[in-house]
Each structure stands twice: as C-alpha cells, then as structure tokens.
Scaffold this active site. Structure first.
Site: not given
Length: 156
Positions: A87, A89, A64, A62, A92
């Site tokens: 935002s 998940c 992040e 992902h 993360c």
C-alpha cells in the site's frame, strides 16, 4: 521473472508479478523489499523499480518513485496502471495524486495501510490484491528489521 520494458503484461496478476520481482530484487540487495511498476493502457511495461533508500542512501527512493523515474516522462498518467507490492505511503500517494495515475494495484495492505483510500477518493481506481507471497514477504521483513522499517515509513 525477466522484466522487460515494452513487453505486454495483460493481466493484473502479470502486472503484480513485475512488482513482486522488483520487491524480491530490493530485498536481495539488502534493501526494503517493495517493488512497483507502471504500465500503459494496453499493459505494456513503461518502467519498474524498487525501494532504494538503503542502497542509494536516498530517503526519496521508495519503490513507486523508482518505478516512476524509470518509466520516464509521460504525456498523461490518467490511463496508466501502477502496480505496487505494498500500500502506497503518503509520500507515494502524493505522487499518484499529483500526476493523476488512473489505476493502482496494491499487493499488500495488511502489513501497512498507506494513503490508498485517499487516492481512491480522489479518482484513482484502486484494486487491493493482498497476494499471500507479498503479505508474508513484508511481514517477515518488518519482524526482522523493525528499526529500518520504521525509518522507511517515518516512525520513531
């Protein structure tokens, strides 16, 4: 925008600009347009990255996570700011909690609302920016790629 590790990004808008640039890069590569970046307490870029699930065939990559890996090992994350285009998940959000990242800038929580409230409840200072450019970018992506988006967020 040229992204340069070690460069000072003094404002929240500057920090989010790095996440936006990473998100656009991910989309241009045919992946999911989510970007993120980590900054030290002075605003110096530690590392940035974008969602690489499609490009690398790695479900854990992902945006992040990519930024976190690229920032390298830090002694502490309490004074680190994470700027993320979407935002975070739950996956993360767990990373944020596990390492105690102290501050999170969220570029868009309209198209997706992850675990940011949970992260805030556990001590992170969360600022939602809802940058129109990011809201449009993700909205368009989700509309055009519903199967890929659902795969990314773990929906059937």
């Amino acid at each position: 925008m040229e992204i340069e590790v070690g460069r000072l990004y003094p404002t929240d808008a500057d920090k989010m600009g790095v996440a936006i640039a990473e998100a656009r890069l991910g989309g241009a590569e045919g992946g999911i347009p989510i970007g993120a970046a980590l900054f030290d307490e002075e605003g110096r870029l530690l590392g940035s990255g974008h969602n690489l699930r499609v490009q690398e065939g790695d479900a854990s990559m992902h945006g992040e996570t990519s930024a976190f890996r690229n920032a390298g090992r830090q002694r502490s994350y309490r004074r680190v700011t994470l700027a993320t285009s979407l935002s975070p998940c739950w996956y993360c959000s767990g990373l944020i909690r596990q390492f105690g990242i102290g501050r999170v800038l969220v570029g868009d929580d309209i198209n997706f609302l992850g675990g940011q409230d949970w992260v805030a409840e556990h001590g992170a200072d969360v600022h939602v920016m809802n940058v129109p450019e990011l809201v449009e970018l993700m909205g368009d992506f989700i509309e055009k790629n519903p199967a890929l988006w659902n795969e990314d967020i773990g929906e059937d």
